[in-house]
Write an enzyme that holds these catalytic residues in place. Sequence first.
Site, mmCIF file in Angstrom:
data_model
loop_
_atom_site.group_PDB
_atom_site.id
_atom_site.type_symbol
_atom_site.label_atom_id
_atom_site.label_comp_id
_atom_site.label_asym_id
_atom_site.label_seq_id
_atom_site.Cartn_x
_atom_site.Cartn_y
_atom_site.Cartn_z
ATOM 1 N N ARG A 103 14.043 -12.184 3.746
ATOM 2 C CA ARG A 103 13.481 -11.188 2.824
ATOM 3 C C ARG A 103 14.165 -9.832 3.010
ATOM 4 O O ARG A 103 14.144 -9.009 2.102
ATOM 5 C CB ARG A 103 11.984 -11.010 3.085
ATOM 6 N N LYS A 129 17.043 -2.393 1.119
ATOM 7 C CA LYS A 129 16.047 -3.164 0.354
ATOM 8 C C LYS A 129 14.907 -2.251 -0.111
ATOM 9 O O LYS A 129 14.496 -2.300 -1.269
ATOM 10 C CB LYS A 129 15.465 -4.275 1.241
ATOM 11 N N ASN A 130 14.422 -1.407 0.791
ATOM 12 C CA ASN A 130 13.256 -0.584 0.455
ATOM 13 C C ASN A 130 13.578 0.544 -0.529
ATOM 14 O O ASN A 130 12.677 1.119 -1.120
ATOM 15 C CB ASN A 130 12.608 -0.019 1.725
ATOM 16 N N ARG A 175 4.730 -7.511 -1.678
ATOM 17 C CA ARG A 175 3.846 -6.367 -1.875
ATOM 18 C C ARG A 175 4.476 -5.266 -2.720
ATOM 19 O O ARG A 175 3.807 -4.584 -3.490
ATOM 20 C CB ARG A 175 3.505 -5.805 -0.500
ATOM 21 N N ASP A 226 8.958 0.006 11.041
ATOM 22 C CA ASP A 226 9.835 -1.135 10.773
ATOM 23 C C ASP A 226 10.858 -1.370 11.882
ATOM 24 O O ASP A 226 11.611 -2.344 11.831
ATOM 25 C CB ASP A 226 10.564 -0.942 9.429
ATOM 26 N N CYS A 282 -1.622 -8.686 4.489
ATOM 27 C CA CYS A 282 -0.522 -9.505 4.970
ATOM 28 C C CYS A 282 -0.585 -9.529 6.488
ATOM 29 O O CYS A 282 -1.427 -8.864 7.071
ATOM 30 C CB CYS A 282 0.819 -8.983 4.462
ATOM 31 N N ARG A 329 -3.365 -3.749 4.027
ATOM 32 C CA ARG A 329 -2.460 -2.797 3.364
ATOM 33 C C ARG A 329 -3.058 -2.419 2.014
ATOM 34 O O ARG A 329 -2.709 -2.985 0.977
ATOM 35 C CB ARG A 329 -1.058 -3.396 3.234
HETATM 36 C C1 UD1 Z 1 6.778 0.831 3.026
HETATM 37 C C2 UD1 Z 1 7.876 -0.147 3.390
HETATM 38 C C3 UD1 Z 1 7.510 -0.908 4.660
HETATM 39 C C4 UD1 Z 1 7.156 0.064 5.779
HETATM 40 C C5 UD1 Z 1 6.108 1.062 5.321
HETATM 41 C C6 UD1 Z 1 5.814 2.158 6.346
HETATM 42 C C7 UD1 Z 1 8.757 -0.781 1.225
HETATM 43 C C8 UD1 Z 1 9.000 -1.856 0.234
HETATM 44 N N1 UD1 Z 1 8.041 -1.095 2.285
HETATM 45 O O1 UD1 Z 1 5.618 0.058 2.724
HETATM 46 O O2 UD1 Z 1 8.652 -1.683 5.028
HETATM 47 O O3 UD1 Z 1 6.656 -0.652 6.892
HETATM 48 O O4 UD1 Z 1 6.542 1.717 4.110
HETATM 49 O O5 UD1 Z 1 6.975 2.851 6.626
HETATM 50 O O6 UD1 Z 1 9.262 0.316 1.087
HETATM 51 N N2 UD1 Z 1 -1.972 3.101 3.091
HETATM 52 C C9 UD1 Z 1 -3.246 3.376 2.662
HETATM 53 N N3 UD1 Z 1 -3.474 3.369 1.316
HETATM 54 C C10 UD1 Z 1 -2.493 3.132 0.399
HETATM 55 C C11 UD1 Z 1 -1.192 2.846 0.855
HETATM 56 C C12 UD1 Z 1 -0.962 2.846 2.213
HETATM 57 O O7 UD1 Z 1 -4.139 3.599 3.451
HETATM 58 O O8 UD1 Z 1 -2.771 3.160 -0.809
HETATM 59 C C13 UD1 Z 1 -1.692 3.076 4.540
HETATM 60 C C14 UD1 Z 1 -1.173 1.737 5.045
HETATM 61 O O9 UD1 Z 1 -2.209 0.839 5.356
HETATM 62 C C15 UD1 Z 1 -0.373 2.152 6.249
HETATM 63 C C16 UD1 Z 1 0.184 3.512 5.837
HETATM 64 O O10 UD1 Z 1 -0.623 3.979 4.773
HETATM 65 O O11 UD1 Z 1 -1.230 2.353 7.364
HETATM 66 C C17 UD1 Z 1 1.623 3.488 5.400
HETATM 67 O O12 UD1 Z 1 1.810 2.486 4.419
HETATM 68 P P1 UD1 Z 1 2.828 2.685 3.233
HETATM 69 O O13 UD1 Z 1 3.736 3.826 3.535
HETATM 70 O O14 UD1 Z 1 2.104 2.717 1.944
HETATM 71 O O15 UD1 Z 1 3.635 1.358 3.281
HETATM 72 P P2 UD1 Z 1 4.367 0.757 2.040
HETATM 73 O O16 UD1 Z 1 4.831 1.883 1.176
HETATM 74 O O17 UD1 Z 1 3.538 -0.307 1.434
#
Ligand code: UD1
Length: 421
Positions: free
Chosen positions: A400, A22-23, A92, A308, A116, A121
Amino acid sequence: MDKIVITGGRRLNGDVVLSGSKNSALPIMAAALLAEDTTVISNVPNLRDIQTMIKLLRALGAKASFEDGRVVIKPGKELNPVAPYKLVSTMRASVCVLGPLLARTGHAQVSMPGGCVIGARPIDLHLKGFEALGARIKVEHGYVVARAQKFLRGSEMYLGGAFGSSVLATGNVMMAAVLARGKTIIESAACEPEVVDLANFLKKMGAKISGEGSPRIEIEGVKKLHGIEYAIVSDRIECGTYMFAAAMTGGDVMIKQALPSNQNAVIDKLLQSGVRIDKGKNFLRIRGRARLKPTDVTTLPYPGFPTDMQAQMMALMAITPGISVITEKIYPDRFMHVSELNRMGAKIYLESPRAIIHGVKRLSGAPVMASDLRASAALVLAGLVAEGKTEVYRVYHLDRGYFNMEGKLSSLGAVIKRERE
Ligand code: UD1
């Protein structure tokens, strides 16, 4: 609304075939917007988030359909650059249309995704990356409004945040940079296999990318990309979840389409727990033991232990004699499953970002409430080993991210079914 009903106590045996990731699929579907002509993506799991992405692509003006694991996307010449609140708020990952829209149309307006249940996030790293490429960013009326002056310009940027790298920010910026003028260097890029899958997809479309899978990605902008056919890799989180199901039930399960080289952190922890693992190029055989051993786990960006898989790991630790500790370094508040596992007789003490788990001899089946995607999986795992009946409510969270979980588990011998509430 559906619920999942499980009668615990069955050892799992047999083969299970993994679905596509999915990701990986979600950003890759967004990346298809980068070409005008048709892209066909196969091995796409039939999940609610995939349907949401189809709706979003249509709202942006692309033709998009999904049948038998194949997504067909034809973006066409004109795109509508507005991603509406209604769709973004349910998923998201919708935020990853920002990069492709900006690259194709020089303008993107995407609803802010908001927080969420697994915690705050933010998307500051996405925006920092787009600004580095020369886009002007404003937040107005709950929407991120991004505009490129004439075109995006490649640049060198650092994309590390307080918790390390970001998977979707790396992907989003990579998708914007492939059509920018000149060279982009992303430092502190996420190294997750899903970023590599996206880079492979973009390269097949004609992009020039190197260094994916390492913290430094280099992108040489090109003028145009073209539609392609592409197959998504298998889902490593689904894989890990079935590894835990086998380990917890003392079963013997062959997981097919697995990519063991993406699972080293999970394999390492299961080996420490005393589980037997055989692996080949695209399979994993997991044999559980009657007695598991306690371990400590810290979630970290790839190649560390994935956040995850944290909830599922906790379910395993809950029935492992002795004391285990989980430290959650990615989402410090991602512990909604603790109270539900405790309702099933687990002894878990929370001192965020740490959970201390005192293993118990047995869990007892109970009605429990799923709070988010991976928490739901943990409750199903707990239900597989609990005495008596467990009912997991709000399984739309599970839907999901897991294709036909009750079907796959029941083919392994679990007593599990879906019922209408
Ligand atoms: C993706 C995955 C999610 C997984 C996560 C971490 C998808 C669709 N989702 O989510 O299942 O749990 O990676 O492996 O691929 N952060 C910031 N600023 C940003 C973005 C992120 O501070 O602009 C922080 C977040 O709060 C978190 C960390 O970075 O603490 C990692 O998040 P991120 O890797 O961005 O998660 P997603 O890519 O949203």
